[in-house]
Each structure stands twice: as structure tokens, then as C-alpha cells.
Design an enzyme around this catalytic site. Structure first.
Site, PDB file in Angstrom:
ATOM      1  N   ASP A 191      30.361  26.309  29.500  1.00  0.00           N
ATOM      2  CA  ASP A 191      29.955  26.070  28.167  1.00  0.00           C
ATOM      3  C   ASP A 191      30.975  25.478  27.137  1.00  0.00           C
ATOM      4  O   ASP A 191      32.345  25.425  27.741  1.00  0.00           O
ATOM      5  CB  ASP A 191      29.608  27.490  27.299  1.00  0.00           C
ATOM      6  CG  ASP A 191      29.056  27.191  25.663  1.00  0.00           C
ATOM      7  OD1 ASP A 191      28.367  26.125  25.641  1.00  0.00           O
ATOM      8  OD2 ASP A 191      29.276  27.942  24.898  1.00  0.00           O
ATOM      9  N   CYS A 220      35.339  59.281  52.481  1.00  0.00           N
ATOM     10  CA  CYS A 220      34.896  58.051  53.034  1.00  0.00           C
ATOM     11  C   CYS A 220      33.742  57.654  52.344  1.00  0.00           C
ATOM     12  O   CYS A 220      33.149  58.245  51.747  1.00  0.00           O
ATOM     13  CB  CYS A 220      34.995  58.072  54.577  1.00  0.00           C
ATOM     14  SG  CYS A 220      33.612  59.042  55.036  1.00  0.00           S
TER      15      CYS A 220
END
Length: 823
Positions: free
Chosen positions: A512, A106
Site C-alpha cells: 500500500d 513433546c
């Protein structure tokens, strides 16, 4: 050996020249093995040094099995062996390795490993990949040996060894087989125990004789014993580890419930006094194992594509020798410059450039695009692709760990190893919840001792079982794993876990231009020379200046290279152009104001304006104009639909480019982008980014070149295109492996769905535990119902997360519409 100094921790003889020591009260004491060193440092670093001052006898060795492994760990300090899996990490002399870890169950395990290792002197960083049970660790070999690191892991209950895909896969398969066996034993035991318990529950007083009553209890005892000692073994093992390390996980209350119910029931059977709870024990064990099995299968399935990348490169390759002969050798022995033959149906063993042949390649493993793509001479191909049609000869550019697929695996590990803030909060909540649960359980037990001692035990069991924080611990990892898997299928590689959370909150997307909204495949369309300079000569000079550049503009001039022209002293001016010496003159190629000396501006006002709209570069000699070059870069096919889809989500879309105003304005009009800026330098882009962030915006930046690196680094989320430079990819929070821009829209949608499901899981887990605890404490929930409720809560969390695995992209919206998200 009789004169050897005793180990300060356990008293055993210390081997000659042993490097293990512990410093206490400014005095250094010898230790006999890495196990003793790990435990001793854990005691002292934890503030428990008084243990050594007041102990009355020596303890046993921390783990005889670990001590027996000391020689094995020492083998990993051999430089020859380390060369296979230990690699340099940065310029500070550190090294890094990926280790396969056994025993992780876990998020608490991951926290414990990272917390313990990061406290060691010499450790630069450590991060656990919870999904694939791998540890990425970076350390200074001058301060810390790998054998000490392995010993430290073993001392806290986790065996580790260098990660090798084949061995790791075998271990995971063995672990899965054992889980299936434990589940089967628990299922059979539960059914049989229930068969003997039901008659007792439904019968009236005196309907079952005492002999049959005792027989049913003894049979239940016999059937529940293998369930407890075999099927429930991982719970007890993990609980003992948690108690030793002081980090309480969900296995502590689970083990207390199973162990307490089994011991109480066994006492009742052996001495014929009290109640038996074998049916609750078997049922609780089965449902918990089943919930974890489903969660584990879902996690492995979602992470399968990441594992598959580790073995995507073929094992062997056919290298062409200098005499034309073929030699089959391991792909790991390829080096840059080798010529490799790739036959139809074979995989590409390394990154390279095609020198001979033309064929279709399947790049779906890397890009998520299932349609084959055609590659021909001069094209770059990526290792891991599959050759579909014709034989190819490639020149290797990057092989082995330098290949792009290896970088993808490394970036994937980096993403899985880190956890977003919501996941970290869930892990802390689960740990604190266990502590509070044990305190509440103790109070409830005391209360029922006075209320009704005969019901005290099963109320205690119900509280422990029904409030086990399994669902809370699974809430975020299950959703994150499913979300990462969905993005990976679509060719979006998240390299920082927080990127998913931030991406779900984005308000503005900045693009861009060149190589992002456009294909980045520049073509020279026009040449207009001045004076006596011919067009052919002008193109050759420009090609000589661009000879060593990787910019898309440089590729447009490659066909015009002249071997007799060699430019020297070339300097690149980011966002402006480049200059170099050629035949005694200083040549410049780039934007007009850059190409022409400022002192000559007044004399050249008539030629500084481009001949027409579009993208133009000016070539100058010693500051005087010599030729105009017209360039064209095609827009990506899905650029317009992607912009419309993002705007339909309510996001602001902006275009920042260093190109000319005419070129940027034309593209912005074509794609319906209202906000755009042309002629923007990298510093200007970053300043614009900071301005937006200061106004409270969450900004995503998409770019591909070196000039985009500053603004990518400053963005809330940076996304690098599939053809981005290496530097841009390393600065990005996500990398597009696919050339399709629509993947950006899908990534935002998936991130939003992942965040929503994480919150749903957290709310469900908390509400379930808050509502179930008082009912169990009041004695209204029997143990068998508590087992079902706890298991169902875990399955609800996992099932909710699995909805992400079935997420399907909706049709791209158009402007003015909204798109519902399926999650």
C-alpha cells in the site's frame, strides 16, 4: 450418605446435587467426581462402552490425588476469581483463558491435549503453546465449567492452572533445576559404572577372579539403580501416560529399553546368570537427558523474548489525582483517562498520549530497535517502553489487557500454539514410527530367539535405542522456535504459524502507499480557495469534517480545528473521502470526482484538474468546488533499499494505492517500482490479489489502514505495519513492531532459512533411522554405541536449528545482485 447413589464408574457414594453424569444406552448414570466423569466419557467416546456391560468388578477411582483436587477445581468456577484470567472471546458468548500446563514434553503431548479437549461439548477451540507450555482455550460457559476442563486435563495426566507469569516462571525454574539434578546423577552413575565395566571388557579369560567379577557387577547394580529410578523417572512417567491415552510417543521405546535392560541385568546379578547391561543403561539415560536438556535450553532461550513481554509492564504506577497529588497504585488498576507521571528510568505502565514533557524512550523490548526515540506532547507511547531522560505526564488510553503489549503476547501465543503443515506431518510421522518400531522390534526379537538366544536381549535393546525417534520429534519444533525468536528480535511478530512456511515461498510483494511506503504523517502544504472563501476558513471546515477520523489525512488538519465549527451526520466513503452537514450545507472532502456532484461535471471541467502534481484533495459545498488542499507525505528512509533488496531476491514488487495517479506515479518512479495502480478501491485491490493468485502467484500484502483489511484478509501472507489500525493487525498474519521496512526483507530471508533447516532436520532424522535400524537388527551395533548414536542424532538436529539463533542480516543487496543467506 448411606442412601447416596453409587458412582457408575467406581461405586463410591455420589455427593448430593453432584453435576457429573454419563449417558449410556439412553440412560443417564451419576458419577462422583470430575475424574470419574473424564475417564467415563473417554471410555464411551472412544467406542469402548462394552467395558461397562461386561465388567465383573468395580475399578479403583481414576486418581485419588485428582479426586482430592475436586474442591480446588470448583474454586475456579467462582466468577470473582475468573474475572482475573477468564475474558470474553467474540460475540458468541464464549470465554477464553490461558492455562499453564505441567508435564508437556513433546509435540505428541500437544496433540493429545488438543484432541481430547476439542472433543468436549462446549469447547470452541484449544491450542497448546509447546514452547512455553501454555494452553489457550475458548469455551461456552453455559455448556462447560472450567472445573470440568481442568479435571479433563488431569485425567489424561496434565495438571493445569491459570497462567500467571511469576508462578509459571517459578515452575519452569523448578523443572530446570530437577533436570540438572537428574543429569548430574546420570553423569556420575555413568562414569562410575563404566569404571567398573571397562576392566571386564579389556580383561582376558581368568584375569579377573569370580569374586571381583561379582563385586563389579554388584557395584554397577547399586550405581545404576538411582540412575533408573531418579534420572530416568520422566521417561517412565510419560510412557505410562502415553499407554493410558493410546498415543505412543518417543518415551515408550525409551522406557522399554531402559527398563528391559535394567531388569535383565538385575536378574543376571541376583541369580548369577546371563549378561549385564548397567553401563548401557546409565549411558543411554545420560545421553538422552543431555540431548533433551540442550534442546530445552535452546527452546527457552529462543522463546525468552516472548516470555519477557508478559512481564514488561511495570507493577506500579504514579497516578496524578484531580487535586494534583500523586498516588502510587498497582498498574493493573489504571483506567483510560487517568493521568500518569512517568519519572526518568521508570517504565511506561500503559498505552497513552503525552500531555506534558519531552523525553527519549527505549522501545527495544517491543520494536527490536535499540536506539532511543524522542517523544513529545501529542505523541502516542506504548506501555512497556522505558523513559530515559525527562519526566512525562501521559493520559492513559489503553491499560492492562487492552494495552498493546498484552495484544502482542496474545498474538504470540496464537502463533506458537499453532503449527505449520510440515510440523504437523512430523508429529504424525513420529507417532506412526513408534508403532512400526515396536512391531519391527518384536520381529527382530523373535528372529534372534532362533538365531542366537544369548544375543537376543542386547540386539533388542540396540534396536529400541538406536531408532528412538527423538530427532524426528525435535526436527521441526527446534527450527520453528529458533526462527520465531529471530523474527521477534527484529520486531516482526508472526501471528500464524503457517505464515512462516508461506512467506518462504512468496513470489510477489504488494505494498500500500500511505502509511506503508510513506510515513503516514501527512502535512498540509498548500491551500487554494475559490471565490470569497478564505484559506483559513477552508482549513477550519476541512478540520471539522475530519474531526473524528483516524486516517493519516485527518491528522494533517488537526492543527486547524475551530471549536465553533461542528460537523454533523458525517459519513466516510472508503477510498473516496467523507461528507457531513455544516451550517445547513452539505460539504464533501476527498477526490475531485467524489467532491463534485456528477450532475455538475460539465460545468466544472476547468477546476476538476488538480493545480499541480502530487496529492490534492478538493473541498466542495453542495457539489460546488470551494478549495484545493495540497498534502505531502514523506517516503520512509529505507523504502528504496527495501524495494531493491526484495527485487534482488527475484520477487516482483507492486504498488496498489487509492491515491491519485500523479502521486502514485511519482512515488513508483522514485522507488523504481515498475508495476503500480492508482485510484484503486479496496474491492479493486482484492480483485487484483485474486487475479495474481489465480495465476499461481504467492502474494504478500503490506498495509496499515481499515481500507486495507479486505486485501489483507485475501492475501497468502498479510503483514501489518507498526502503526496499523487494530482491525488491520487482527487480520494480519504478521505485524511489524518496528517502523523499518527492511524487516520485511529479513523476515522473508529468515523464513526461507527456517524452512530449509526444517527440511534438513527431517531428511537427517529419516536417513539416520533408516540406516541405523538394519545395522542394529543385524547385531552390528552394541547398546552403548546405540545410545551414543541416538543422542548424537538429536544433538545434530538441535545444533542445526540453533544456527538460526546466530543468523545475521546481510547487507541490503542492490538491483542486479543476489544475497547469500546465512543459516
Amino acid at each position: 450418605m448411606s442412601n447416596a447413589a453409587p458412582c457408575y464408574h467406581c461405586g463410591n457414594p455420589v455427593p448430593a446435587a453432584a453435576p457429573w453424569t454419563i449417558t449410556l444406552d439412553e440412560e443417564t448414570h451419576p458419577l462422583c467426581c470430575p475424574g470419574c466423569e473424564a475417564v467415563a466419557h473417554a471410555i464411551v467416546d472412544g467406542g469402548l462402552e462394552s467395558y461397562y456391560r461386561y465388567r465383573t468388578e468395580l475399578p479403583e477411582r481414576p486418581d485419588e490425588r485428582q479426586a482430592a483436587k475436586a474442591d480446588t477445581w470448583s474454586v475456579f468456577d467462582d466468577p470473582g476469581l475468573q474475572a482475573q484470567f477468564v475474558h470474553p472471546d467474540g460475540d458468541e458468548g464464549n470465554v477464553k483463558a490461558t492455562l499453564a500446563i505441567e508435564g508437556i514434553t513433546c509435540a505428541a503431548c500437544a496433540w493429545l491435549i488438543e484432541h481430547r479437549l476439542n472433543a468436549l461439548k462446549g469447547i470452541a477451540s484449544s491450542a497448546v503453546n509447546l514452547t512455553h507450555h501454555r494452553l489457550r482455550v475458548s469455551w461456552d460457559p453455559q455448556q462447560l465449567k472450567l472445573s470440568q476442563l481442568l479435571a479433563e486435563l488431569a485425567a489424561i495426566g496434565y495438571d493445569a492452572q491459570p497462567y500467571e507469569p511469576d508462578q509459571a516462571q517459578a515452575r519452569m525454574q523448578h523443572e530446570e533445576r530437577m533436570n540438572v539434578r537428574r543429569l548430574i546423577i546420570a553423569a556420575v552413575g555413568m562414569m562410575q559404572v563404566m569404571m567398573f565395566s571397562i576392566p571386564i571388557y579389556v580383561s582376558g579369560p581368568g584375569e579377573i577372579s569370580d569374586d571381583f567379577y561379582a563385586l563389579f557387577h554388584w557395584l554397577s547394580f547399586a550405581l545404576a539403580t538411582p540412575v533408573v529410578f531418579f534420572s530416568a523417572q520422566p521417561f517412565f512417567r510419560n510412557a505410562l501416560r502415553d499407554l493410558r491415552t493410546g498415543v505412543l510417543g518417543m518415551d515408550v521405546p525409551v522406557s522399554l529399553a531402559i527398563g528391559g535392560a535394567y531388569l535383565a541385568s538385575s536378574y543376571a546379578v541376583l541369580f548369577n546368570v546371563g549378561e549385564v547391561y548397567f553401563d548401557s543403561v546409565a549411558m543411554f539415560t545420560f545421553f538422552l537427558l543431555f540431548a533433551r536438556y540442550v534442546e530445552g535450553r535452546a527452546r527457552r532461550r529462543s522463546g525468552h523474548s516472548g516470555n519477557a513481554l508478559s512481564g514488561v509492564l511495570p507493577i506500579s504506577a504514579t497516578r496524578l489525582e484531580s487535586d494534583g497529588s500523586e498516588r502510587i497504585l498497582p498498574a493493573s488498576e489504571l483506567a483510560p483517562g487517568d493521568r500518569v507521571l512517568i519519572k526518568p528510568g521508570h517504565g511506561v505502565p500503559a498505552d497513552g498520549m503525552i500531555e506534558e514533557g519531552e523525553s527519549s524512550l527505549d522501545e527495544s523490548m517491543l520494536t527490536g530497535e535499540y536506539l532511543p526515540v524522542t517523544r513529545r506532547v501529542g505523541d502516542r507511547i506504548t506501555g512497556g517502553s522505558q523513559n530515559m531522560e525527562n519526566p512525562l505526564v501521559i493520559r492513559v488510553t489503553h491499560a492492562g489487557r487492552d494495552a498493546r503489549v498484552a495484544g502482542i503476547v496474545d498474538l504470540t501465543d496464537r502463533a506458537f500454539a499453532s503449527r505449520p503443515r510440515l510440523a504437523q506431518m512430523a508429529a504424525r510421522m513420529a507417532h506412526l514410527f513408534v508403532l512400526r518400531l515396536l512391531l519391527v522390534t518384536a520381529c527382530v526379537t523373535i528372529a534372534w530367539w532362533f538365531i542366537d538366544p544369548s544375543r537376543m536381549l542386547w540386539v533388542l535393546l540396540s534396536v529400541l535405542v538406536v531408532t528412538c525417534p527423538c530427532a524426528l520429534a525435535l526436527a521441526t519444533p527446534a527450527a520453528l522456535t529458533a526462527g520465531h525468536g529471530q523474527l521477534r528480535k527484529r520486531g516482526v511478530l508472526i501471528t500464524r504459524a503457517d505464515a512462516m512456511e508461506t512467506l518462504s515461498n512468496v513470489t510477489r510483494v504488494i505494498f500500500d502507499k500511505t502509511g506503508t511506503l510513506t510515513r503516514g504523517e501527512m502535512h498540509l502544504t498548500q491551500t487554494q480557495p475559490f471565490g470569497e472563501l478564505t484559506a483559513e476558513r477552508a482549513r477550519a471546515i476541512a478540520a471539522a469534517l475530519e474531526a473524528h477520523s483516524e486516517h493519516p489525512i485527518a491528522r494533517a488538519f488537526r492543527p486547524f480545528r475551530d471549536a465553533t465549527l461542528q460537523a454533523k451526520d458525517i459519513h466516510s466513503h472508503t477510498g473516496q473521502g467523507l461528507e457531513g452537514n455544516l451550517n445547513g450545507a452539505r460539504w464533501r472532502l476527498g477526490k475531485p470526482r467524489f467532491a463534485i456532484d456528477s450532475a455538475m461535471d460539465s460545468a466544472v471541467d476547468g477546476v476538476i484538474t488538480a493545480p499541480a502534481k502530487g496529492q490534492w484533495l478538493l473541498l466542495s459545498e453542495n457539489g460546488a468546488p470551494r478549495a484545493w488542499f495540497g498534502l505531502h507525505d514523506g517516503v520512509r528512509e529505507d523504502a528504496a533499499s527495501t524495494i531493491a533488496a526484495l527485487q534482488a531476491l527475484g520477487l516482483s514488487v507492486e504498488l496498489l494505492s487509492g491515491d491519485t495517479e500523479d502521486a502514485v506515479e511519482s512515488l513508483a518512479d522514485q522507488l523504481n517500482i515498475a508495476i503500480w495502480r492508482a485510484g484503486t478501491s479496496p474491492e479493486g485491490k482484492l480483485a487484483r490479489m485474486k487475479e495474481l493468485q489465480a495465476a499461481g502467484e504467492t502474494v504478500v500484502m503490506i498495509g496499515d489502514g481499515i481500507n486495507d483489511v479486505p486485501v489483507l484478509a485475501g492475501a497468502d501472507v498479510a503483514i501489518a505495519m507498526n502503526g496499523a489500525t487494530d482491525l488491520a493487525r487482527t487480520r494480519a498474519d504478521a505485524v511489524l513492531l518496528s517502523p523499518r521496512l527492511m524487516r520485511i526483507f529479513e523476515a522473508i530471508e529468515i523464513s526461507r532459512a527456517t524452512r530449509r533447516i526444517m527440511r534438513q532436520n527431517m531428511i537427517w532424522s529419516v536417513c539416520y533411522n533408516v540406516s541405523a535400524l538394519p545395522l542394529a537388527a543385524m547385531g552390528l551395533v552394541p547398546p552403548w554405541l546405540a545410545a551414543i548414536g541416538m543422542s548424537l542424532s538429536s544433538l545434530v538436529v538441535v545444533g542445526n536449528a540453533l544456527r538460526l539463533s546466530r543468523w545475521r542480516a546481510q547487507p541490503a543487496p542492490t538491483l542486479g545482485t543476489s544475497t547469500p543467506v546465512t543459516a
